[in-house]
Design a protein around this motif. Structure first.
Motif, PDB file in Angstrom:
ATOM      1  N   GLU A  96      46.406  43.141  32.657  1.00 18.57           N
ATOM      2  CA  GLU A  96      47.021  41.745  32.889  1.00 18.57           C
ATOM      3  C   GLU A  96      48.508  41.755  32.567  1.00 18.57           C
ATOM      4  OE1 GLU A  96      45.337  39.051  33.016  1.00 18.57           O
ATOM      5  OE2 GLU A  96      43.134  39.461  32.277  1.00 18.57           O
ATOM      6  N   VAL A  97      49.115  41.089  33.306  1.00 17.97           N
ATOM      7  CA  VAL A  97      50.616  40.792  33.554  1.00 17.97           C
ATOM      8  C   VAL A  97      51.077  39.284  33.411  1.00 17.97           C
ATOM      9  CG1 VAL A  97      52.910  41.501  34.467  1.00 17.97           C
ATOM     10  CG2 VAL A  97      50.989  43.258  34.358  1.00 17.97           C
ATOM     11  N   PRO A  98      51.650  38.794  32.688  1.00 14.35           N
ATOM     12  CA  PRO A  98      52.041  37.395  32.495  1.00 14.35           C
ATOM     13  C   PRO A  98      52.693  37.063  34.054  1.00 14.35           C
ATOM     14  CG  PRO A  98      52.598  38.168  30.525  1.00 14.35           C
ATOM     15  CD  PRO A  98      52.256  39.489  31.325  1.00 14.35           C
ATOM     16  N   GLY A  99      51.951  36.017  34.763  1.00 12.62           N
ATOM     17  CA  GLY A  99      52.559  35.493  36.108  1.00 12.62           C
ATOM     18  C   GLY A  99      52.103  36.267  37.189  1.00 12.62           C
ATOM     19  N   GLU A 100      51.500  37.161  37.087  1.00 17.53           N
ATOM     20  CA  GLU A 100      50.794  38.166  38.081  1.00 17.53           C
ATOM     21  C   GLU A 100      49.318  37.949  38.052  1.00 17.53           C
ATOM     22  OE1 GLU A 100      52.533  41.925  38.297  1.00 17.53           O
ATOM     23  OE2 GLU A 100      54.592  41.049  37.995  1.00 17.53           O
ATOM     24  N   ARG A 101      48.675  38.303  39.279  1.00 15.80           N
ATOM     25  CA  ARG A 101      47.006  38.482  39.245  1.00 15.80           C
ATOM     26  C   ARG A 101      46.845  39.695  38.544  1.00 15.80           C
ATOM     27  NH1 ARG A 101      44.528  36.316  43.804  1.00 15.80           N
ATOM     28  NH2 ARG A 101      45.615  35.123  45.119  1.00 15.80           N
ATOM     29  N   ALA A 102      45.524  39.385  37.632  1.00 19.40           N
ATOM     30  CA  ALA A 102      45.021  40.500  37.006  1.00 19.40           C
ATOM     31  C   ALA A 102      44.808  41.708  38.013  1.00 19.40           C
ATOM     32  CB  ALA A 102      43.745  40.089  36.380  1.00 19.40           C
ATOM     33  N   GLN A 103      44.902  42.924  37.570  1.00 16.44           N
ATOM     34  CA  GLN A 103      44.539  44.118  38.103  1.00 16.44           C
ATOM     35  C   GLN A 103      43.274  44.659  37.790  1.00 16.44           C
ATOM     36  OE1 GLN A 103      46.673  45.315  41.029  1.00 16.44           O
ATOM     37  NE2 GLN A 103      47.538  43.079  40.517  1.00 16.44           N
ATOM     38  N   TYR A 104      42.265  44.967  38.866  1.00 12.64           N
ATOM     39  CA  TYR A 104      41.230  45.431  38.420  1.00 12.64           C
ATOM     40  C   TYR A 104      40.935  47.050  38.622  1.00 12.64           C
ATOM     41  CZ  TYR A 104      39.985  40.484  37.519  1.00 12.64           C
ATOM     42  OH  TYR A 104      40.264  39.252  37.114  1.00 12.64           O
ATOM     43  N   THR A 105      39.757  47.657  38.274  1.00 10.52           N
ATOM     44  CA  THR A 105      39.824  48.961  38.769  1.00 10.52           C
ATOM     45  C   THR A 105      39.372  49.220  39.893  1.00 10.52           C
ATOM     46  OG1 THR A 105      37.466  49.256  37.780  1.00 10.52           O
ATOM     47  CG2 THR A 105      39.226  49.660  36.408  1.00 10.52           C
ATOM     48  N   ARG A 106      39.669  50.190  40.733  1.00 16.11           N
ATOM     49  CA  ARG A 106      39.066  50.729  42.160  1.00 16.11           C
ATOM     50  C   ARG A 106      37.645  50.763  42.037  1.00 16.11           C
ATOM     51  NH1 ARG A 106      43.224  55.551  44.469  1.00 16.11           N
ATOM     52  NH2 ARG A 106      45.048  54.111  44.233  1.00 16.11           N
ATOM     53  N   LYS A 107      37.052  51.188  40.988  1.00 14.26           N
ATOM     54  CA  LYS A 107      35.728  51.339  40.735  1.00 14.26           C
ATOM     55  C   LYS A 107      35.042  50.152  41.124  1.00 14.26           C
ATOM     56  CE  LYS A 107      33.612  53.989  37.567  1.00 14.26           C
ATOM     57  NZ  LYS A 107      33.115  54.588  36.508  1.00 14.26           N
ATOM     58  N   LEU A 108      35.610  48.889  40.517  1.00  9.86           N
ATOM     59  CA  LEU A 108      34.956  47.456  40.445  1.00  9.86           C
ATOM     60  C   LEU A 108      35.011  47.059  41.779  1.00  9.86           C
ATOM     61  CD1 LEU A 108      33.878  44.944  39.297  1.00  9.86           C
ATOM     62  CD2 LEU A 108      36.225  44.430  38.561  1.00  9.86           C
ATOM     63  N   GLU A 109      36.235  47.247  42.470  1.00 10.87           N
ATOM     64  CA  GLU A 109      36.450  46.912  43.679  1.00 10.87           C
ATOM     65  C   GLU A 109      35.353  47.623  44.906  1.00 10.87           C
ATOM     66  OE1 GLU A 109      38.165  44.364  44.371  1.00 10.87           O
ATOM     67  OE2 GLU A 109      39.749  44.214  42.835  1.00 10.87           O
ATOM     68  N   ARG A 110      34.970  48.723  44.478  1.00 13.11           N
ATOM     69  CA  ARG A 110      34.160  49.817  45.245  1.00 13.11           C
ATOM     70  C   ARG A 110      32.762  48.977  45.222  1.00 13.11           C
ATOM     71  NH1 ARG A 110      35.357  54.205  43.529  1.00 13.11           N
ATOM     72  NH2 ARG A 110      33.487  54.614  42.085  1.00 13.11           N
ATOM     73  N   TRP A 111      32.332  48.547  43.932  1.00 15.89           N
ATOM     74  CA  TRP A 111      31.060  48.224  43.769  1.00 15.89           C
ATOM     75  C   TRP A 111      30.962  46.766  44.420  1.00 15.89           C
ATOM     76  CZ3 TRP A 111      30.535  48.571  37.670  1.00 15.89           C
ATOM     77  CH2 TRP A 111      30.505  50.255  37.254  1.00 15.89           C
ATOM     78  N   ILE A 112      31.808  46.058  44.654  1.00 10.48           N
ATOM     79  CA  ILE A 112      31.498  44.788  45.045  1.00 10.48           C
ATOM     80  C   ILE A 112      31.647  45.013  46.458  1.00 10.48           C
ATOM     81  CG2 ILE A 112      32.801  42.421  45.441  1.00 10.48           C
ATOM     82  CD1 ILE A 112      33.960  42.632  42.507  1.00 10.48           C
ATOM     83  N   GLU A 113      32.394  45.823  47.004  1.00 13.32           N
ATOM     84  CA  GLU A 113      32.214  45.995  48.695  1.00 13.32           C
ATOM     85  C   GLU A 113      31.084  46.752  48.971  1.00 13.32           C
ATOM     86  OE1 GLU A 113      34.764  48.627  52.020  1.00 13.32           O
ATOM     87  OE2 GLU A 113      35.339  48.895  49.943  1.00 13.32           O
ATOM     88  N   GLN A 114      30.424  47.428  47.990  1.00 15.13           N
ATOM     89  CA  GLN A 114      29.257  47.988  48.308  1.00 15.13           C
ATOM     90  C   GLN A 114      27.869  47.149  48.344  1.00 15.13           C
ATOM     91  OE1 GLN A 114      27.168  50.646  45.461  1.00 15.13           O
ATOM     92  NE2 GLN A 114      27.774  52.313  47.164  1.00 15.13           N
ATOM     93  N   ALA A 115      28.241  46.003  47.243  1.00 13.07           N
ATOM     94  CA  ALA A 115      27.163  44.947  47.156  1.00 13.07           C
ATOM     95  C   ALA A 115      27.249  43.942  48.573  1.00 13.07           C
ATOM     96  CB  ALA A 115      27.458  44.027  46.010  1.00 13.07           C
ATOM     97  N   ARG A 116      28.463  43.955  49.116  1.00 13.95           N
ATOM     98  CA  ARG A 116      28.640  43.082  50.262  1.00 13.95           C
ATOM     99  C   ARG A 116      28.177  43.853  51.458  1.00 13.95           C
ATOM    100  NH1 ARG A 116      31.414  38.742  48.506  1.00 13.95           N
ATOM    101  NH2 ARG A 116      33.077  38.855  47.265  1.00 13.95           N
ATOM    102  N   LYS A 117      28.098  45.111  51.596  1.00 12.49           N
ATOM    103  CA  LYS A 117      27.833  46.065  52.727  1.00 12.49           C
ATOM    104  C   LYS A 117      26.413  46.427  52.726  1.00 12.49           C
ATOM    105  CE  LYS A 117      32.427  47.728  54.079  1.00 12.49           C
ATOM    106  NZ  LYS A 117      33.036  49.011  54.254  1.00 12.49           N
TER     107      LYS A 117
END
Length: 302
Positions: free
Chosen positions: A136-157
């Motif tokens: 979390e950085v004030p004023g910026e988008r929250a940064q999530y792990t690559r693992k989470l992004e990979r899981w969501i991409e896998q669920a979409r594919k």
């Protein structure tokens, strides 16, 4: 109180919580001791009729035990806390297992959709439940792990064989953007920004175009009593709710109404009592929009 998702259930008792039908553990009963004064989970025990002493148990999995405890503790935050119970109805996405991609895709897709229905940020909720880091950085988008992004991409594919479509459809902003909770609270999984849950109705009446903002807090307990309770391992909260209000900037010419102290309101009753007050004020000021922010302290969680 009983919470259920599919066949997985959790029942609160005088001693704590009893869970049944966790994913992968048919027939097992899991009991969690809870100190109701602090809503903190203690010992977790697992039993199954006829199970041998050396049989592998749900309690042997530290990651699972952690989520079991959290599901019991978060039962006070119904229905938002039920996201933890939902996770117990599906396999953890962390571990490799036969047919792993499909199981992970189903888990993540279900958690994602369920979080949206609760007014939570899906990425924040999944990260919290499965202990993934969020930067979390004030004023910026929250940064999530690559693992989470990979899981969501896998669920979409990944294709669900039962429907012939992917487990999680592609993101559509109008449908998938997190929505505001009816009464806003400082919940650690809520999105930083959320769109209105419903289209604003056309308001008619002498106060149309005006907005009354409420903030709900809880009375403070004496410091001495708090200190004594802390030494006993207990936690005290104030018994009453204090409501303060202000008209929005464009409506500052209006007089701010006085609000009575809501006496002896338990955390469980807080939302119901505040909703009743909002409805009463909307009737008192026809056409006005009344919003309430309930602090975590008012919910007995600060």
């Amino acid at each position: 109180m009983l919470q259920m998702f599919g066949d997985t259930e959790m029942r609160l008792t005088g001693e704590g919580a009893v869970l049944r039908n966790l994913w992968g553990w048919p027939g097992w009963v899991v009991k969690v001791d809870i100190d109701w004064r602090t809503w903190s989970a203690g010992a977790v025990t697992c039993s199954k009729p006829g199970a041998r002493a050396n049989t592998r148990r749900p309690c042997d999995d530290p990651e699972l035990v952690s989520r079991i405890k959290k599901a019991a503790e978060e039962a006070r935050e119904a229905p938002r806390g039920s996201i933890w119970l939902v996770s117990l109805a599906f396999p953890t996405p962390h571990k490799k297992k036969p047919n792993g991609e499909q199981l992970r895709a189903e888990t993540i897709a279900t958690m994602y959709r369920y979080a949206l229905n609760l007014g939570l940020s899906p990425k924040r909720a999944i990260s919290a439940v499965y202990d993934l880091k969020v930067v979390e950085v004030p004023g910026e988008r929250a940064q999530y792990t690559r693992k989470l992004e990979r899981w969501i991409e896998q669920a979409r594919k990944t294709i669900n064989p039962a429907t012939g479509r992917s487990y999680l459809p592609e993101h559509v902003r109008e449908r998938d953007v997190p929505r505001q909770w009816p009464i806003d609270r400082d919940h650690h999984m809520r999105p930083r920004r959320a769109e209105p849950a419903l289209v604003k109705p056309d308001r008619e009446g002498p106060y149309a175009g005006h907005m009354l903002l409420l903030r709900v807090t809880r009375t403070l307990t004496p410091e001495r009593a708090v200190g004594e309770a802390k030494r006993r391992g207990e936690r005290l909260i104030g018994p009453d709710l204090i409501v303060k209000g202000a008209w929005s900037k464009s409506s500052r010419s209006l007089d701010v109404p006085s609000f009575p102290v809501l006496r002896a309101v338990s955390p469980r009753e807080t939302v119901r009592r505040v909703l009743a007050l909002v409805k009463e004020l909307e009737q008192r000021y026809p056409g006005a929009e009344v919003r309430a922010v309930v602090t975590t302290q008012a919910m007995g969680q600060a």
